[in-house]
Enzyme design. Sequence first.
Site, PDB file in Angstrom:
ATOM      1  N   GLY A 105       0.813  -1.206   0.000  1.00  9.28           N
ATOM      2  CA  GLY A 105       0.000   0.000   0.000  1.00  9.28           C
ATOM      3  C   GLY A 105       0.847   1.256   0.000  1.00  9.28           C
ATOM      4  N   SER A 106       0.384   2.259   0.713  1.00  7.00           N
ATOM      5  CA  SER A 106       1.017   3.576   0.643  1.00  7.00           C
ATOM      6  C   SER A 106       2.395   3.650   1.285  1.00  7.00           C
ATOM      7  CB  SER A 106       0.104   4.633   1.264  1.00  7.00           C
ATOM      8  OG  SER A 106      -1.040   4.825   0.451  1.00  7.00           O
ATOM      9  N   THR A 107       2.805   2.621   2.062  1.00  7.05           N
ATOM     10  CA  THR A 107       4.187   2.639   2.551  1.00  7.05           C
ATOM     11  C   THR A 107       5.166   2.579   1.378  1.00  7.05           C
ATOM     12  OG1 THR A 107       4.214   0.228   2.855  1.00  7.05           O
ATOM     13  CG2 THR A 107       3.601   1.585   4.763  1.00  7.05           C
ATOM     14  N   PHE A 108       4.728   2.015   0.241  1.00 10.50           N
ATOM     15  CA  PHE A 108       5.597   1.932  -0.938  1.00 10.50           C
ATOM     16  C   PHE A 108       5.822   3.304  -1.561  1.00 10.50           C
ATOM     17  CE2 PHE A 108       6.716   0.994  -5.357  1.00 10.50           C
ATOM     18  CZ  PHE A 108       7.709   0.042  -5.185  1.00 10.50           C
ATOM     19  N   LYS A 109       5.017   4.293  -1.192  1.00 13.43           N
ATOM     20  CA  LYS A 109       5.233   5.644  -1.711  1.00 13.43           C
ATOM     21  C   LYS A 109       6.602   6.195  -1.323  1.00 13.43           C
ATOM     22  CE  LYS A 109       0.301   6.733  -1.868  1.00 13.43           C
ATOM     23  NZ  LYS A 109      -0.846   7.350  -1.175  1.00 13.43           N
TER      24      LYS A 109
END
Length: 483
Positions: free
Chosen positions: A216-220
């Site tokens: 999810g957004s941790t990959f941002k």
Amino acid sequence: MNTPLRRLATVMLVMFLVLMGSATSVQYLQAESLNTDSRNVRTLYREYGNARGPIVVADDSVAQSVKVDDPFGYQREYSDGDLYSAVTGFYSIVHGSTQLEHAANDQLTGRSDQLFFSRVRDLITGRKPEGAAVETTILPAAQQAARDGLGDQQGAVVAIEPSTGRILALVSTPGFDPNDLASHTSSEANAAYAELAAADGNPLRSNATLETYPPGSTFKLVTAAAALESGQYDEESELPAPVRLDLPQTSATIGNFGGGGCGSDPITLANALRVSCNTSFAQLGMDLGDDALREQAERFGFDDASLTIPMAVAESRFPADPNAPQTAQSAIGQFDVQATPLQMAMVSAAIANGGKLMRPYVVDSVRAANLSVVSETQPELLSTAVSPGTAAQLTDMMLGVVESGSGTAAQISGVQVAGKTGTAQTSDGAAPHAWFTSFAPADDPQVAVAVIVEHGGALGSEATGGQVAAPIARAVIQAVLGS
């Protein structure tokens, strides 16, 4: 000698040579495979007949062999079995071994080449052979904080010391009690194994290292790193931030969490990370291209099937050849992006360490039975994930997430915490996973943490990474800094 006798002698000689060759093959060429064959009961009696070395956490043996009155001689005993099950694994006469019990088996049994001189000494003195002690890097306070934070929820926590790669906490829930599998009664061990194998959440398999999830957004953080490393962006670069982003080659769109906007359009890269703006990062991913995202992900440790700690670690993956819409999804940690909790802790650890990713490890040292150190793990650079300048900018951006963005639940009074939330979609109808990855203190990083709570835990579909996972990370950070 007449002809019949010569023929008989030749046949006898050939038979003798075949017999010698067969014996040599069994006793020498096949010796190792036969000794390690789980069906070889003599190997089991030999292994259990000697004291297997302990697995040690902060001077306490959390796994040790105790003398028993049965044909095996010793039985494995675990203290705080559930708490450390993702570290120790189990050692069973029926089902073999897992985790450190498996990865460090040669040291624990005393068969390792590192213990050659100890074996020679035992042979000369007549002392009964003993395995070596495997001393871990685990910090009990951090391990307990992680376990308490997860509670009855399914998930995992990994904490790493950024400057060395030492793993300070490794927790997977649900855990299990290895003592149930250590029984010398086959029926009891089989029953315990069957019950665990059928239990919800697959407790026998470590969620921290052997399961992969959409990050999810941790990959941002990876996408932002790729942008900064390209030299075309900085923290103040403006990105489009529509409420919904139309994807090329398809009628599909990407929206933001809750269906709203991101506060402004355009938005700076720093603010896009702070509020976790999906549409901005999806467009950024397409602008950068899948090759740039993949290269950056690999520098953080993705697509590395060889990583061990020394336990086996599942490979975190970035998709091989995504098209433009798939690249947009990948940039926000969806589509086919998969990561272990260990991997996302490694991302934060690399940023915390000025861009240098240290190889993670859980074995600190190995001690022979006479307490002499026979090996000690030395910190090793795994890769340079980003430049120091990029790491500094990412740190500033992650501070914004915790100070006034989606990760405020990770705030600690008097400590600067840098972090990133994530709420990862899974299958249709299932609640999303709640993520948080972070490090602290930002000006002198001592610990990097990744937390996943599967399907939102107790909050289910109402959960976010900031609500559910961030408080667990905060508790682990406090445990490390308070120790």
